[in-house]
Design a protein around this motif. Structure first.
Motif, PDB file in Angstrom:
ATOM      1  N   TYR A 169       0.867  -1.187   0.000  1.00 48.08           N
ATOM      2  CA  TYR A 169       0.000   0.000   0.000  1.00 48.08           C
ATOM      3  C   TYR A 169       0.898   1.230   0.000  1.00 48.08           C
ATOM      4  O   TYR A 169       1.741   1.400   0.896  1.00 48.08           O
ATOM      5  CB  TYR A 169      -0.899  -0.010   1.244  1.00 48.08           C
ATOM      6  N   PHE A 170       0.708   2.098  -1.014  1.00 46.61           N
ATOM      7  CA  PHE A 170       1.502   3.319  -1.136  1.00 46.61           C
ATOM      8  C   PHE A 170       0.575   4.420  -1.646  1.00 46.61           C
ATOM      9  O   PHE A 170       0.108   4.376  -2.779  1.00 46.61           O
ATOM     10  CB  PHE A 170       2.661   3.098  -2.117  1.00 46.61           C
ATOM     11  N   ASN A 171       0.296   5.401  -0.771  1.00 46.20           N
ATOM     12  CA  ASN A 171      -0.674   6.442  -1.111  1.00 46.20           C
ATOM     13  C   ASN A 171      -0.028   7.814  -0.971  1.00 46.20           C
ATOM     14  O   ASN A 171       0.383   8.209   0.123  1.00 46.20           O
ATOM     15  CB  ASN A 171      -1.896   6.331  -0.193  1.00 46.20           C
ATOM     16  N   VAL A 172       0.063   8.535  -2.077  1.00 50.35           N
ATOM     17  CA  VAL A 172       0.598   9.907  -2.065  1.00 50.35           C
ATOM     18  C   VAL A 172      -0.405  10.890  -2.677  1.00 50.35           C
ATOM     19  O   VAL A 172      -0.029  11.966  -3.142  1.00 50.35           O
ATOM     20  CB  VAL A 172       1.943   9.990  -2.815  1.00 50.35           C
ATOM     21  N   SER A 173      -1.662  10.531  -2.666  1.00 50.28           N
ATOM     22  CA  SER A 173      -2.681  11.406  -3.264  1.00 50.28           C
ATOM     23  C   SER A 173      -2.798  12.713  -2.487  1.00 50.28           C
ATOM     24  O   SER A 173      -2.439  12.804  -1.311  1.00 50.28           O
ATOM     25  CB  SER A 173      -4.036  10.687  -3.297  1.00 50.28           C
ATOM     26  N   VAL A 174      -3.297  13.752  -3.199  1.00 47.23           N
ATOM     27  CA  VAL A 174      -3.523  15.081  -2.632  1.00 47.23           C
ATOM     28  C   VAL A 174      -2.226  15.657  -2.046  1.00 47.23           C
ATOM     29  O   VAL A 174      -2.101  15.911  -0.853  1.00 47.23           O
ATOM     30  CB  VAL A 174      -4.652  15.075  -1.568  1.00 47.23           C
ATOM     31  N   ASN A 175      -1.249  15.819  -2.912  1.00 47.71           N
ATOM     32  CA  ASN A 175       0.010  16.480  -2.582  1.00 47.71           C
ATOM     33  C   ASN A 175       0.384  17.399  -3.747  1.00 47.71           C
ATOM     34  O   ASN A 175      -0.496  17.792  -4.526  1.00 47.71           O
ATOM     35  CB  ASN A 175       1.107  15.440  -2.316  1.00 47.71           C
ATOM     36  N   LYS A 176       1.649  17.723  -3.869  1.00 52.23           N
ATOM     37  CA  LYS A 176       2.112  18.604  -4.953  1.00 52.23           C
ATOM     38  C   LYS A 176       3.228  17.936  -5.745  1.00 52.23           C
ATOM     39  O   LYS A 176       4.163  18.580  -6.201  1.00 52.23           O
ATOM     40  CB  LYS A 176       2.592  19.934  -4.371  1.00 52.23           C
ATOM     41  N   LEU A 177       3.097  16.647  -5.919  1.00 50.70           N
ATOM     42  CA  LEU A 177       4.128  15.877  -6.601  1.00 50.70           C
ATOM     43  C   LEU A 177       4.045  16.048  -8.113  1.00 50.70           C
ATOM     44  O   LEU A 177       2.972  16.319  -8.664  1.00 50.70           O
ATOM     45  CB  LEU A 177       3.997  14.395  -6.239  1.00 50.70           C
TER      46      LEU A 177
END
Length: 486
Positions: free
Chosen positions: A315-323
């Protein structure tokens, strides 16, 4: 005594078993009041009434009756709707009591200060009740306590520093309360701690750097609080940690690169904070990581391709960032959902992530730069080395064609030689240096101090005037010519 498949109430005559040491009535279908007559079992050491539907009066008077059982070490009342308040007399239970379990018993009111009298207590679990008020300071008197479980929904106040006196504490669980204030800095001195569960409270301090002293800590749960400040670099000292949950706080600044040293960590959640900076490349060293949630932050930059090394990551979640930049596609990223990358600045990559394709990956740009430099160096080499060779060849050929004498000529021509020196180099015009003679004079060989060989013509001055006039016209020529010869 272990009795199963029982229904009805606990019979009063059971108190006649005055020599009874152990009574286990757990997980039956018993109902009704817990009889005060249990207090007559004065030799009782183990009493387990858990998992029934037993009740009591509002003062839980049966606990007062059990103060007669001076050998009691274990008292389990869990999962019974007792619907009462812990009496002060509960602190008068035997000092031999090591385990007191009253989980989800609908106990109300405050935790009495007298509970601090139970000096031999190893485990105190009152979680899942409706306890209110603050944690009594007397809790610090339970110096042998190893497990403290008070997740009771309504506890208020702060976490008292007296908890730090519990130097044998293994687990502390105060989740789902309304505790406020700061996390005690002294908690870093309780090096016996293995698990800290303080989630779902109103704590508002930073993480004390001294928490890094807890080298054996396995679980750190500070989720759903109002914790602030930076994540301390000392977090790298929590080498034994397998779970760190910091979601739903106000942590800011960057993720420290030192976090990459937590190779045993399986679960890390930093969701819903105010973290900035980039995803540290050092996180690729967290080989035990299975769950990583960095969503709902202000993290920018690219997703390190080195994270493809995390083969256990599910599981890897980076949603809702500025990537932005390319989403890695190898390793664990092969099985990740596109939902884990939504609402970012400008991510690109494989179509299965529901992002646009990358126009030119950074890898291709890097390779093109390397090729351009290589071609430029080759072009310079192709032009420079042949030109250098030609120039050297021309100089060599010119050098061979130019008589060595010319150099000597030019050198000699610039010298002024006295008559006295001519006498010396020709040995006073001796016969041994005579080269030849003619009608106008003789020619002698000489060697100057510089090593230059010269020819000297000596004119015959006893000629007649006609010849002398003719000679004058030729003298300059002869002198210039003869001096130049080596």
């Amino acid at each position: 005594m272990n009795l199963t498949n029982l229904v009805g109430t606990i019979p009063h005559p059971i108190s006649n078993c005055s020599k009874l040491i152990s009574l286990d009535l757990s997980f039956n279908q018993l109902t009704g009041l817990i009889p005060n007559s249990l207090g007559y079992l004065t030799h009782l050491r183990y009493l387990n009434l858990g998992g029934n539907n037993l009740t009591s009066d509002s003062s839980l008077s049966f606990l007062t009756s059990l103060t007669n059982c001076r050998s009691l070490t274990t008292l389990s009342l869990y999962l019974n709707p007792l619907n009462g308040m812990l009496p002060a007399s509960s602190g008068n239970l035997t000092t031999s009591l090591s385990t007191f379990l009253a989980i989800s018993c609908k106990i109300q009111g405050r935790i009495p200060d007298e509970v601090g009298n139970l000096s031999s207590l190893l485990d105190l679990d009152l979680s899942g009740n409706n306890l209110a008020g603050s944690i009594p300071t007397s809790i610090g008197n339970l110096r042998n306590l190893q497990g403290l479980f008070l997740s009771s929904y309504k506890l208020t106040g702060s976490i008292v520093d007296n908890i730090c006196k519990l130097q044998r504490l293994d687990v502390i669980n105060l989740t789902q309360n309304q505790l406020s204030g700061s996390l005690p800095n002294c908690l870093g001195k309780v090096t016996s701690l293995r698990e800290i569960h303080l989630g779902s409270n109103k704590l508002s301090s930073n993480i004390p750097p001294r928490l890094g002293n807890l080298h054996d800590l396995v679980v750190l749960d500070l989720s759903s609080n109002n914790m602030v400040g930076s994540l301390p670099r000392e977090i790298e000292n929590l080498k034994a940690a397998t779970l760190i949950d910091l979601l739903m706080n106000q942590f800011s600044n960057g993720i420290p690169r030192e976090i990459g040293g937590l190779q045993n960590l399986a679960h890390l959640s930093l969701r819903h904070n105010k973290l900035q900076g980039t995803v540290p490349d050092s996180m690729s060293n967290m080989v035990g990581l299975e769950f990583l949630d960095l969503s709902y932050n202000n993290i920018y930059g690219t997703i390190p391709k080195s994270l493809e090394k995390l083969q256990n990551l599910k599981y890897f979640n980076v949603s809702v960032n500025k990537l932005y930049g390319e989403i890695p596609s190898g390793g664990p990223f092969k099985n990740l959902s596109s939902q884990f990358f939504i609402h970012n600045e400008a991510l690109c990559g494989s179509l299965r992530f529901s992002v646009p394709p990358c126009p030119t990956s950074s890898k291709h740009r890097s390779n093109r730069k390397k090729l351009l430099v290589l071609f430029l160096l080759l072009a310079i080499a192709v032009v420079f080395f042949p030109m250098t060779f030609v120039l050297l060849w021309i100089r060599y050929r010119r050098g061979k064609r130019a008589p060595q004498q010319a150099v000597s000529l030019s050198t000699v021509a610039r010298e002024r030689i006295s008559y006295y020196e001519l006498l010396q180099v020709t040995d006073a015009f001796s016969e041994s240096n005579l080269i030849g003679s003619g009608c106008f004079g003789s020619v002698y060989k000489g060697v100057l101090r510089s090593g230059t060989v010269i020819a000297v013509k000596v004119f015959n001055l006893q000629l007649d005037v006609w010849h002398s006039r003719a000679l004058i016209r030729n003298v300059k020529f002869c002198i210039a010519f003869t001096i130049g010869i080596s």
